[in-house]
Design a protein around this motif. Structure first.
Motif, PDB file in Angstrom:
ATOM      1  N   VAL A 197       0.840  -1.193   0.000  1.00 37.90           N
ATOM      2  CA  VAL A 197       0.000   0.000   0.000  1.00 37.90           C
ATOM      3  C   VAL A 197       0.879   1.249   0.000  1.00 37.90           C
ATOM      4  O   VAL A 197       0.644   2.196  -0.750  1.00 37.90           O
ATOM      5  N   GLU A 198       1.912   1.248   0.826  1.00 37.03           N
ATOM      6  CA  GLU A 198       2.795   2.409   0.935  1.00 37.03           C
ATOM      7  C   GLU A 198       3.492   2.717  -0.395  1.00 37.03           C
ATOM      8  O   GLU A 198       3.492   3.857  -0.853  1.00 37.03           O
TER       9      GLU A 198
ATOM     10  N   THR B  75       5.356  10.876   2.269  1.00 39.17           N
ATOM     11  CA  THR B  75       5.337  10.125   3.524  1.00 39.17           C
ATOM     12  C   THR B  75       3.951   9.523   3.718  1.00 39.17           C
ATOM     13  O   THR B  75       2.946  10.220   3.586  1.00 39.17           O
ATOM     14  N   VAL B  76       3.916   8.244   4.030  1.00 43.35           N
ATOM     15  CA  VAL B  76       2.659   7.562   4.320  1.00 43.35           C
ATOM     16  C   VAL B  76       2.624   7.284   5.817  1.00 43.35           C
ATOM     17  O   VAL B  76       3.539   6.670   6.363  1.00 43.35           O
ATOM     18  N   THR B  77       1.568   7.748   6.481  1.00 44.29           N
ATOM     19  CA  THR B  77       1.429   7.580   7.926  1.00 44.29           C
ATOM     20  C   THR B  77       0.138   6.834   8.216  1.00 44.29           C
ATOM     21  O   THR B  77      -0.898   7.110   7.616  1.00 44.29           O
ATOM     22  N   TYR B  78       0.226   5.905   9.147  1.00 43.32           N
ATOM     23  CA  TYR B  78      -0.930   5.138   9.590  1.00 43.32           C
ATOM     24  C   TYR B  78      -1.296   5.626  10.985  1.00 43.32           C
ATOM     25  O   TYR B  78      -0.427   5.775  11.840  1.00 43.32           O
ATOM     26  N   LYS B  79      -2.585   5.891  11.235  1.00 47.82           N
ATOM     27  CA  LYS B  79      -3.021   6.439  12.515  1.00 47.82           C
ATOM     28  C   LYS B  79      -4.111   5.584  13.124  1.00 47.82           C
ATOM     29  O   LYS B  79      -4.981   5.073  12.421  1.00 47.82           O
TER      30      LYS B  79
ATOM     31  N   ASP C  50       5.334   2.684   9.830  1.00 43.63           N
ATOM     32  CA  ASP C  50       5.581   1.272   9.537  1.00 43.63           C
ATOM     33  C   ASP C  50       4.257   0.521   9.590  1.00 43.63           C
ATOM     34  O   ASP C  50       3.623   0.439  10.648  1.00 43.63           O
ATOM     35  N   PRO C  51       3.794  -0.047   8.467  1.00 44.70           N
ATOM     36  CA  PRO C  51       2.490  -0.716   8.468  1.00 44.70           C
ATOM     37  C   PRO C  51       2.441  -1.954   9.369  1.00 44.70           C
ATOM     38  O   PRO C  51       1.401  -2.256   9.943  1.00 44.70           O
ATOM     39  N   VAL C  52       3.550  -2.649   9.522  1.00 41.28           N
ATOM     40  CA  VAL C  52       3.566  -3.843  10.380  1.00 41.28           C
ATOM     41  C   VAL C  52       3.410  -3.430  11.839  1.00 41.28           C
ATOM     42  O   VAL C  52       2.627  -4.018  12.593  1.00 41.28           O
TER      43      VAL C  52
ATOM     44  N   LEU D 276      -0.695  -2.210  16.769  1.00 45.53           N
ATOM     45  CA  LEU D 276      -1.204  -1.235  17.736  1.00 45.53           C
ATOM     46  C   LEU D 276      -2.619  -1.602  18.173  1.00 45.53           C
ATOM     47  O   LEU D 276      -3.443  -2.042  17.362  1.00 45.53           O
ATOM     48  N   THR D 277      -2.879  -1.406  19.446  1.00 45.59           N
ATOM     49  CA  THR D 277      -4.222  -1.634  19.993  1.00 45.59           C
ATOM     50  C   THR D 277      -4.568  -0.463  20.901  1.00 45.59           C
ATOM     51  O   THR D 277      -3.710   0.306  21.307  1.00 45.59           O
TER      52      THR D 277
END
Length: 178
Positions: free
Chosen positions: A67-68, A100-104, A121-123, A128-129
């Motif tokens: 995806v990134e 930059t790709v950021t996951y929130k 980092d997608p992994v 994250l919980t």
């Protein structure tokens, strides 16, 4: 025959030329400034559209890549355009490193308190919980940030131009994934 008497104080010939000479540089600077700001705004708009189109495209498919990487290459292609008579994307002025790709992850408690975590980092993001402490409402987002620099035609140093003589432009687009 008497000669006419000239009065220097009342002679207004050439006044318009002198006034134009005083005002013309100011008008020229204003026109150049407007053109520079218009070009910078146009560049920022292109960055915003590229980021938004990449987000729209990622909803359709990720192809054979992550995806990134798909988002980064799509932003680059949307902003820079394609090579003439080819389907490959141009590599300038926006490079893959400018994206930059950021996951929130946002966690909302029943009381309405919101905590947010983010990762590039997608992994690590998938791990994250919201943690413990009650029922949470989870919301996951993906965000694309594109950075670029615009060099003005006439580098007058105002407060919004950086020390390197460029405008630093940034555009952000995102969507909720879960």
């Amino acid at each position: 025959m008497t000669r006419p008497r000239y009065q220097i104080a009342r002679d207004e010939r050439g006044a318009a030329v002198i006034e134009l000479a005083l005002v013309a540089p100011v008008l020229a600077l204003m026109v150049i400034g407007i053109i520079d700001m218009s070009n910078a705004f146009s560049r920022k708009l292109a960055l915003e559209q590229g980021a938004q189109r990449a987000i729209e495209r990622i909803m359709q498919t990720t192809g054979n890549d992550t995806v990134e990487n798909t988002l980064k290459s799509e932003v680059q292609c949307q902003v820079n355009g394609t090579v003439t008579n080819s389907t490959s994307c141009k590599s300038t002025p926006v490079a893959l490193s400018d994206v930059t790709v950021t996951y929130k992850l946002e966690c909302t408690t029943a009381a309405g308190a919101i905590t947010a975590q983010s990762s590039t980092d997608p992994v690590a993001f998938d791990a994250l919980t919201c943690g413990t402490g009650g029922p949470f409402t989870e919301a996951r987002y993906i965000e694309v940030i594109v950075n670029d620099k615009y060099t003005p035609m006439f580098p007058v140093h105002f407060s919004f131009i950086n020390a390197d003589g460029t405008y630093h432009l940034s555009a952000t687009a995102g969507m909720r994934t879960q």
